[in-house]
Design a protein around this motif. Structure first.
Motif, mmCIF file in Angstrom:
data_model
loop_
_atom_site.group_PDB
_atom_site.id
_atom_site.type_symbol
_atom_site.label_atom_id
_atom_site.label_comp_id
_atom_site.label_asym_id
_atom_site.label_seq_id
_atom_site.Cartn_x
_atom_site.Cartn_y
_atom_site.Cartn_z
ATOM 1 N N ALA A 1 1.000 -1.295 -0.027
ATOM 2 C CA ALA A 1 0.250 -0.041 0.100
ATOM 3 C C ALA A 1 0.947 1.128 -0.062
ATOM 4 O O ALA A 1 0.578 2.288 -0.790
ATOM 5 N N VAL A 2 2.041 1.292 0.855
ATOM 6 C CA VAL A 2 2.874 2.352 0.881
ATOM 7 C C VAL A 2 3.450 2.734 -0.464
ATOM 8 O O VAL A 2 3.670 3.811 -1.010
ATOM 9 N N ALA A 3 3.993 1.301 -0.890
ATOM 10 C CA ALA A 3 4.733 1.321 -2.323
ATOM 11 C C ALA A 3 3.993 2.180 -3.575
ATOM 12 O O ALA A 3 4.262 3.026 -4.279
ATOM 13 N N ARG A 4 2.589 1.749 -3.532
ATOM 14 C CA ARG A 4 1.483 2.126 -4.598
ATOM 15 C C ARG A 4 1.387 3.371 -4.487
ATOM 16 O O ARG A 4 1.354 4.348 -5.544
ATOM 17 N N ALA A 5 1.251 3.924 -3.233
ATOM 18 C CA ALA A 5 1.314 5.504 -2.937
ATOM 19 C C ALA A 5 2.525 6.311 -3.713
ATOM 20 O O ALA A 5 2.460 7.178 -4.395
ATOM 21 N N LEU A 6 3.519 5.806 -3.514
ATOM 22 C CA LEU A 6 4.619 6.467 -3.998
ATOM 23 C C LEU A 6 4.801 6.427 -5.451
ATOM 24 O O LEU A 6 5.336 7.382 -6.080
ATOM 25 N N LEU A 7 4.409 5.295 -6.048
ATOM 26 C CA LEU A 7 4.574 4.811 -7.570
ATOM 27 C C LEU A 7 3.481 5.830 -8.130
ATOM 28 O O LEU A 7 3.802 6.257 -9.333
ATOM 29 N N LEU A 8 2.342 6.089 -7.684
ATOM 30 C CA LEU A 8 1.525 6.879 -8.057
ATOM 31 C C LEU A 8 1.937 8.320 -8.078
ATOM 32 O O LEU A 8 1.723 9.203 -9.033
ATOM 33 N N ALA A 9 2.696 8.680 -7.040
ATOM 34 C CA ALA A 9 3.434 9.864 -6.752
ATOM 35 C C ALA A 9 4.785 10.175 -8.039
ATOM 36 O O ALA A 9 5.206 11.469 -7.846
ATOM 37 N N HIS B 1 -12.618 17.974 -6.245
ATOM 38 C CA HIS B 1 -12.561 17.162 -5.086
ATOM 39 C C HIS B 1 -11.607 17.769 -4.206
ATOM 40 O O HIS B 1 -10.956 16.725 -3.354
ATOM 41 N N ALA B 2 -10.969 18.845 -4.411
ATOM 42 C CA ALA B 2 -9.742 19.420 -3.583
ATOM 43 C C ALA B 2 -8.641 18.315 -3.852
ATOM 44 O O ALA B 2 -7.810 18.081 -2.886
ATOM 45 N N ILE B 3 -8.507 17.681 -4.845
ATOM 46 C CA ILE B 3 -7.508 16.747 -5.223
ATOM 47 C C ILE B 3 -6.263 17.551 -6.048
ATOM 48 O O ILE B 3 -6.476 18.482 -6.740
ATOM 49 N N VAL B 4 -5.026 17.299 -5.426
ATOM 50 C CA VAL B 4 -3.827 18.061 -5.513
ATOM 51 C C VAL B 4 -3.106 16.990 -6.624
ATOM 52 O O VAL B 4 -2.403 17.423 -7.643
ATOM 53 N N LEU B 5 -2.870 15.739 -6.215
ATOM 54 C CA LEU B 5 -1.981 14.858 -6.913
ATOM 55 C C LEU B 5 -2.233 14.559 -8.273
ATOM 56 O O LEU B 5 -3.556 14.658 -8.817
ATOM 57 N N GLY B 6 -1.471 14.912 -9.335
ATOM 58 C CA GLY B 6 -1.496 14.505 -10.628
ATOM 59 C C GLY B 6 -2.040 15.778 -11.612
ATOM 60 O O GLY B 6 -2.101 15.888 -12.732
ATOM 61 N N THR B 7 -2.529 16.997 -10.709
ATOM 62 C CA THR B 7 -2.940 17.990 -11.519
ATOM 63 C C THR B 7 -1.815 18.767 -12.360
ATOM 64 O O THR B 7 -1.739 19.468 -13.313
ATOM 65 N N ASP B 8 -0.613 18.723 -11.714
ATOM 66 C CA ASP B 8 0.539 18.935 -12.358
ATOM 67 C C ASP B 8 0.958 18.590 -13.987
ATOM 68 O O ASP B 8 1.228 19.137 -14.826
ATOM 69 N N GLU B 9 0.673 17.311 -14.050
ATOM 70 C CA GLU B 9 0.504 16.708 -15.353
ATOM 71 C C GLU B 9 -0.381 17.264 -16.306
ATOM 72 O O GLU B 9 0.071 17.565 -17.521
#
Length: 858
Positions: free
Chosen positions: A534-542, A664-672
């Motif tokens: 679970a930890v590794a997946r979060a890091l990989l998504l980031a 949805h106040a999501i930040v991750l992935g918006t930079d792409e």
């Protein structure tokens, strides 16, 4: 997704070229009077004879079939007379074809063989091996005839099995599926066909990205197939004996003792169904046993199961396979002692819960036969866990619903895990309405204690893309749920970590990433791999592949985690295989981060390899199912639209993704998304919009503080403001991160905006080449020529350009679409296609697409 069997025959696959030549040329040269094709049942003797007949007729050689009638099998002169009468009908003797010579009695076959030299023509016959005992002396007759050629057909090797599966299903076959098919069929084409049919009908074979995978054991009742019908045609006693042996043969010598009548065993051996081994009997190919077992009726199954169980319980037989006894206990049903059966089924299920998908079946039966509340609760809980582990989320959810009817029978840890399995099952099934109901329900009305109620709501919020609400809920109730049991605390920490990542609360995210031991279940051997994953997946998504690999050090990564790592590290062939396997088995349906990340990466790889239609299919499939974090998929979807020339649509997709993230106040992935829009604005001359987007990129980089976010901000700043310091910094950062695809795209973009030496394109070209990224390589070749950079390897370049064109044709693109993708004209595309067909020998787009699918294209 599932596929359907192609009705096209498999004769062309079965009649291998070498065997075909061994039969045809001796006949055409006149050097052979008898060609005898031999091989086991289902090997393709008849198919080869049909191929040979067609080949001879194409050479204008007359042929004639002489049927071997059942009534004449013991009448020597009748067969010889029919052969001579057939020849008398022709002015010029044709080549005669006699199939299934093994069915003739000894004297009939001898008379025919002795008559052949006097016939004045050639004969093509087939004989099924092994040679019948009564025919063994006839080999002397064949040796005496110097004009005899024996052509034995060997079983298919794995490569040939792979080609056969492609011919049957019109898709490629995964290596694990091919290996299993080869083992189960022993390479016999007729049994390969049976295996594919059995797995497909039994929902054990699924297709994704035009590749077939084996995802479990086949289930369901028997069905008609030529291989099974051949056994049934032997008569009632052989049929009943074969079905019984399908169940009993693992018992070794004892199996024969458990039969009511053993007289049919020699017939089954003669027909190539059974073989003697180690004092007992075995099936010639495992798939035949599977198919026959599926044909057994309910009473037969109970009776045979009880016979096997009795032999083992009484100590008369021992079977090494740990799955055999529990399977037979299920077959035996009420014939077996209920308490003893339940105990053994539960023990087998516990032992196999993590490694054997069959544990689901055993535990379900154990729950049905449990003789105490404690035993039933244990079986139900373990069954739900086993179903969850083996990706059978519908069955897991059903088991949880039954279990929660008596929630007082479970420990707090078990209840929390059951609640989570139920929510995961809802997510896997796409039950967003059910998840919203849990997310929006007043926490006091949810089942379980106060701590688990908070976790249930938070999980449901995450699974409905309400990450900000989940993060707020978990943070505000932390003092309460941290007092809960180990499962409650672990799930609270992990989902809190994920929600923090999505919303840019990086201090909270880093707290768990830096110390997974804060999750109590990290201390248990069973649960530690799942926590790390679970930890590794979060890091990989980031985008933090190096950190993810360090987290997984010492563990055996799941297929999904392995795929995400391999994508980042540029090992795309391996990544594609692992990504398809993870998605087709449903292993990520309840893991929203892995599911979306895998779909994103698979789409990007397919797009780079010019598999445009496949890329769109993956996106559509994911959006129709578990559509969480949809904005993450908007980046590759926008890239796809851009490749197809739909620039406005690409921009709309990117804006849609940003709107969803903002809602949805999501930040991750918006930079792409912001970076792509900034580049498009600069290309369109809208510097003001690009500058505004760079400001957004700066904010994301500050909040996320990840390598990917900083790379995107620095690159955007460099392009927009022509900032040399930013150029140097982004080059240093990207080189340090050492992710080949990211590196190649960065170098290409910098050169395109004239912010780097064009010679940097050489490195980008090599990096894309290492990933077999055909489409970016083609675009780079244009850039390299425009910038005076030599493109290495002229011959290799020509071959790659043709392979790119072939790939796009195989995707079903029209000439107009091809022209758009390749930045050329339709007339140029027509000329290229003409040259391609001339060089390769393919006569149509269909032939070319098939060659690309099977890997035969050169």
């Amino acid at each position: 997704m599932t596929g359907t069997l192609n009705p096209i025959g498999t004769s062309a696959l079965i009649a291998r070229e070498a065997a075909h030549t061994s039969v045809v040329w001796p006949l055409l040269s006149g050097s052979t009077r008898l060609v005898l094709v031999t091989g086991t049942a289902g090997i393709g003797r008849t198919a080869l004879l049909n191929e040979v007949r067609d080949a001879l007729e194409q050479q204008r050689v007359r042929t004639a079939d002489v049927p071997l009638l059942r009534a004449d099998r013991d009448r020597p002169q009748a067969v010889v007379t029919r052969v001579t009468e057939e020849l008398a009908r022709w002015s010029r003797p044709p080549v005669l074809f006699l199939d299934d010579l093994h069915r003739l009695d000894h004297d009939v076959l001898r008379a025919l063989l002795e008559a052949l030299p006097e016939l004045g023509t050639s004969v093509v016959g087939s004989y099924r091996t092994p040679v019948r005992l009564e025919h063994t002396d006839l080999t002397d007759v064949l040796r005496a005839n110097g004009l005899t050629e024996v052509v034995p057909l060997a079983p298919l090797n794995r490569s040939e099995v792979s080609h056969m599966v492609t011919g049957l299903l019109n898709v490629a076959a995964d290596a694990d599926l091919v290996r299993r098919l080869h083992e189960d069929s022993r390479g016999v084409p007729g049994l390969v066909d049976l295996a594919v049919d059995t797995y497909l009908r039994g929902e054990a074979l699924r297709i994704i990205d035009r590749t077939a995978y084996l995802v479990g054991e086949p289930r369901g009742t028997g069905h008609r197939h030529a291989a099974v019908d051949r056994v049934k045609a032997l008569g009632d006693l052989p049929w009943r004996t074969a079905k019984a042996m399908a169940v009993l043969h693992p018992l070794g010598p004892v199996a024969e003792e458990l039969l009511d009548d053993t007289s049919a065993l020699p017939d089954l051996e003669a027909e190539g169904v059974l073989v003697r081994r180690d004092g007992g009997w075995r099936f010639r190919a495992p798939v035949l046993a599977h198919a026959l077992m599926a044909s057994i009726g309910p009473y037969e199954r109970h009776d045979l199961g009880w016979r096997a169980v009795s032999a083992i319980w009484e100590g008369r037989a021992f079977v090494q396979d740990p799955a055999y006894l529990p399977d037979r206990l299920i077959d035996a049903g009420g014939f077996a002692d209920r308490e003893k059966a339940a105990s053994q089924l539960l023990a087998a299920g516990r032992a196999g819960v993590l490694r054997d998908p069959s544990a689901r079946r055993w535990l379900h039966a154990a729950a049905d036969r449990a003789t105490s509340a404690v035993q039933r609760a244990d079986a139900l809980f373990t069954h739900a866990v086993a179903c969850s582990v083996h990706n059978d989320m519908a069955a897991a959810r059903a088991s949880v619903e039954v279990a929660l009817e008596r929630s007082d029978e479970f420990t707090p840890d078990q209840l929390q895990e059951l609640h989570l399995i139920r929510l995961v099952g809802m997510a896997a099934a796409g039950d967003r309405a059910g998840l919203r109901k849990v997310a929006d329900t007043t926490w006091r009305t949810l089942p379980g204690g106060a701590s688990s109620r908070f976790i249930d709501r938070a999980v449901a919020l995450c699974y409905t893309d309400r990450w900000d609400e989940a993060a707020t809920l978990l943070a505000s109730t932390r003092t309460m749920w941290r007092l809960g049991n180990a499962a409650t605390v672990t799930f609270g920490e992990l989902f809190g970590m994920s929600a923090a990542l999505m919303t840019g609360r990086m201090a909270e995210f880093e707290r768990i990433v830096n110390d997974p031991a804060l999750c109590p279940l990290h201390a248990t051997e069973r649960d530690r791999p799942a926590v790390k994953s679970a930890v590794a997946r979060a890091l990989l998504l980031a985008g933090e592949a190096a950190r993810a690999r360090r987290v997984l050090e010492g563990e055996r990564p799941l297929a999904s985690d392995q795929a995400l790592l391999e994508v980042a590290e540029g090992r795309w062939d391996d990544a594609l295989a692992h990504a398809r396997k993870a998605l087709v088995t449903g292993s990520t349906l309840g893991a929203v981060i892995a599911h979306t990340a895998l779909a994103r990466d698979l789409t990007s790889m397919l797009l780079a390899r010019a598999k445009l239609t496949r890329a769109r299919e993956v996106i559509a499939d994911v959006r129709a199912g578990q559509n969480v974090l949809p904005h993450v998929l908007d980046a590759p979807e926008a890239d796809l639209e851009l490749v197809l020339g739909a620039r406005d649509k690409s921009r709309q997709v990117l804006r849609r993704g940003l709107a969803h993230a903002a809602q949805h106040a999501i930040v991750l992935g918006t930079d792409e998304l912001q970076l792509r829009l900034a580049i498009m604005s600069l290309e369109d001359g809208d510097h003001e919009d690009a500058a505004a987007r760079v400001e957004h990129l700066a904010d994301v980089a500050e909040r996320m503080d990840t390598g990917r976010a900083h790379r995107n901000h620095l690159l955007g700043r460099a392009l927009t403001w022509r900032d040399e310091a930013a150029v140097e910094e982004v080059r240093r950062l990207v080189a340090e991160r050492s992710q080949p695809h990211e590196m190649a795209r960065t170098w290409t973009t910098l050169v395109a905006f004239r912010l780097a030496d064009p010679q940097l394109l050489r490195e980008a070209y090599e990096l894309f080449g290492s990933m077999d990224a055909l489409l970016p390589r083609a675009l780079l070749r244009h850039m390299m020529r425009e910038n005076g950079v030599a493109v290495p390897g002229r011959a290799a370049t020509t071959a790659e350009q043709e392979r790119l064109l072939a790939s796009l044709v195989a995707e079903g693109l029209t000439n107009r679409e091809l022209a758009g993708v390749l930045s050329t004209t339709e007339k140029s595309v027509e000329a290229r296609l003409t040259r391609l067909f001339q060089r390769t020998g393919y006569r149509s787009r269909v032939e070319l697409a098939t060659a690309m699918l099977t890997g035969e294209y050169h």
